[in-house]
Design a protein around this motif. Structure first.
Motif, short mmCIF file in Angstrom:
data_model
loop_
_atom_site.label_atom_id
_atom_site.label_comp_id
_atom_site.label_asym_id
_atom_site.label_seq_id
_atom_site.Cartn_x
_atom_site.Cartn_y
_atom_site.Cartn_z
N GLY A 80 -0.76 -17.32 19.76
CA GLY A 80 -2.05 -17.80 20.22
C GLY A 80 -3.15 -17.44 19.23
O GLY A 80 -4.07 -18.23 18.98
N ASP A 176 -10.22 -22.04 25.28
CA ASP A 176 -8.95 -21.29 25.30
C ASP A 176 -8.37 -21.47 26.71
O ASP A 176 -8.87 -20.88 27.67
CB ASP A 176 -9.19 -19.82 24.98
CG ASP A 176 -7.90 -18.99 25.02
OD1 ASP A 176 -6.92 -19.43 25.67
OD2 ASP A 176 -7.88 -17.90 24.44
N SER A 199 -2.39 -19.71 24.12
CA SER A 199 -1.24 -18.89 23.83
C SER A 199 -0.08 -19.43 24.67
O SER A 199 -0.19 -19.54 25.88
CB SER A 199 -1.52 -17.43 24.21
OG SER A 199 -0.32 -16.70 24.18
N THR A 201 2.67 -17.84 24.74
CA THR A 201 3.38 -16.61 25.06
C THR A 201 3.36 -16.32 26.57
O THR A 201 4.24 -15.65 27.08
CB THR A 201 2.67 -15.44 24.33
OG1 THR A 201 2.41 -15.83 22.99
CG2 THR A 201 3.51 -14.19 24.36
N LYS A 202 2.36 -16.84 27.26
CA LYS A 202 2.11 -16.46 28.66
C LYS A 202 2.83 -17.42 29.61
O LYS A 202 4.02 -17.46 29.65
CB LYS A 202 0.59 -16.39 28.89
CG LYS A 202 -0.19 -15.70 27.75
CD LYS A 202 0.08 -14.21 27.64
CE LYS A 202 -0.50 -13.56 26.39
NZ LYS A 202 -1.91 -13.70 26.15
C1 LIG Z 1 -2.62 -13.65 24.95
C2 LIG Z 1 -3.87 -14.40 24.75
C3 LIG Z 1 -4.25 -14.86 23.48
C4 LIG Z 1 -3.47 -14.55 22.22
O1 LIG Z 1 -2.20 -15.11 22.25
P1 LIG Z 1 -0.93 -14.46 21.49
O2 LIG Z 1 0.14 -15.45 21.75
O3 LIG Z 1 -0.69 -13.13 22.11
O4 LIG Z 1 -1.30 -14.36 20.04
C5 LIG Z 1 -5.42 -15.59 23.37
N1 LIG Z 1 -6.18 -15.84 24.45
C6 LIG Z 1 -5.86 -15.42 25.69
C7 LIG Z 1 -6.75 -15.75 26.82
C8 LIG Z 1 -4.70 -14.68 25.88
O5 LIG Z 1 -4.39 -14.24 27.11
#
Ligand SMILES: *Cc1c(COP(=O)(O)O)cnc(C)c1O
Length: 412
Positions: A80, A176, A199, A201-202
């Motif tokens: 992200g 975002d 991201s 990742t979440k």
């Molecule tokens: C986790 C997160 C990010 C960054 O993402 P990564 O995949 O960890 O680099 C950016 N914005 C928000 C709101 C997040 O929760």
């Protein structure tokens, strides 16, 4: 097609020689050609040449994400953070400015103040309200940046006001949308945003197993207001004339992938593609459990306050109901003191980790972890108090979660 359908069908390759059902992994660095003419054409037409620039597995993920966010296209990145950096670099030059909301994800603030700062770009912060943002817009402002839902303050921006302001002033509205769960909880492009970063990742992954990020854009002629799209580039081409509305994502790829190399591994793209197939189901299940948990906590005598946008009396409820498709799976509880939070977290039989959107419920104490490096006053301004616990609700059975919270609260 509806969101659930797109989540399982969009992006699947249509030209697989074996008619594979699912997404093949192209674990390759380069793509060959026969002879000078084919090589020349492949480069000229932006075909497959090298995986830092373009990979078929990553491309499938981009097409699926674009469908889920209502975007015209997407570009995926290693994280992200990488996506946010690429999204903004494509909009600014040294001396330009960005107006961003207060209380952003901590690493985003670090990226803005330290990395963009190094490049001579100034970011100024205000509450995500029209008047507050308008007061900070100047001649050199090139982007407005907000999050769909702030963390852990759980506030929702004035989307309609900010989108109208962005149009009037000819400035890109960048959102975002990580907390929008890849479009399952929110689709900011439909609310007037020009660009979405997130991201993966979440919620998109859902399994907390890989890192990834994406930049998504919709069709707009806003890019004609930016010199990087209307003046000749390093190759002497005028991007707006060559790529039209696609010129923005073309620049995002050129800077973030081709030159900076923040490329996503195709193996991770494959896992993220699988994750997205269940994002709608997971988002709905987590939301239902989050509401049940929020109600339970609201009625518990040891809990001094609960914030969840799905509660009808929550300060964010009205805006969340107006702008979002779902109230999300993040809630916070206030236990009144550092000591109470500590006792609770010692006793509660749940995982504690600084992540969100995972299949498992994860707790975090923002005061001492995610926000621990900020001065006290800044923490309080971001809605972080010593007694606050953030909960990212997972897929456990609601009854098991309520029992776990009950156990933790007995120790308070
Ligand atoms: C986790 C997160 C990010 C960054 O993402 P990564 O995949 O960890 O680099 C950016 N914005 C928000 C709101 C997040 O929760």
């Amino acid at each position: 097609m509806e969101y659930e359908t797109l989540a399982v069908l969009a992006g699947l390759p249509e030209d697989d020689p074996y008619r594979a059902v699912g997404l093949p992994v192209y674990g390759v660095a380069a793509y060959g050609f026969r002879g000078l003419e084919e090589g020349r054409r492949r480069f000229e037409e932006g075909g497959y040449t090298y995986s830092r620039l373009k990979n078929p597995t990553n491309r499938a993920l981009e097409r699926r994400l674009a469908a889920l966010e209502g975007a015209s296209d997407a570009a995926v990145f290693a994280s992200g953070q990488a996506a946010t950096l690429a999204a903004l670099l494509a909009l600014v030059h040294s001396g330009d400015e960005v107006v961003a909301s207060e209380g952003l994800f901590g690493q985003t603030v670090g990226l803005f103040n330290q990395v963009l700062g190094l490049m001579g770009v100034r970011v100024r912060y205000a509450p995500p309200e029209r008047a507050a943002f308008e007061a900070l817009i100047g001649e050199r402002t090139r982007a407005l940046f907000v999050e769909t839902v702030a963390n852990p303050a759980l506030t929702v921006p004035d989307f309609a006001g900010l989108a109208a302001l962005a149009e009037e002033r000819g400035v890109a509205l960048v959102v975002d949308n990580t907390f929008g769960a890849a479009g399952a909880y929110a689709q900011p492009l439909a609310l007037g945003a020009h660009v979405v970063v997130e991201s993966l990742t979440k919620w998109a992954s859902g399994h907390g197993s890989v890192l990834g990020g994406a930049v998504l854009a919709r069709g707009t002629d806003l890019w004609r207001a930016y010199p990087q799209f209307t003046e000749p580039d390093a190759q002497g081409r005028v991007p707006w004339e060559v790529f039209g509305e696609g010129c923005y994502l073309e620049r995002v790829r050129q800077l973030g992938l081709s030159l900076m190399g923040m490329a996503l591994s195709p193996f991770n793209a494959y896992l993220l593609f699988q994750g997205l197939e269940t994002v709608a189901l997971r988002a709905r299940a987590m939301e239902g459990t989050a509401l049940a948990l929020a109600r339970f906590l609201q009625a518990h005598p040891k809990v001094q306050g609960v914030r969840y946008p799905g509660l009808p009396d929550d300060p964010a409820h009205e805006r969340a109901a107006r702008y979002l498709k779902g109230f999300g799976s993040i809630l916070t509880l206030e236990l009144g003191s550092l000591e109470a939070a500590s006792r609770f977290l010692e006793a509660v039989p749940l995982l504690q980790a600084p992540n969100v959107g995972d299949a498992r419920t994860l707790l975090v104490h923002p005061w001492t972890t995610t926000h621990g490096r900020l001065p006290e006053e800044a923490r309080l301004r971001a809605g972080v108090t010593p007694g606050l616990v953030r909960v990212s609700v997972g897929l456990e059975h609601p009854q098991d979660l309520l029992s776990a919270f009950q156990k933790g609260l007995e120790a308070v």
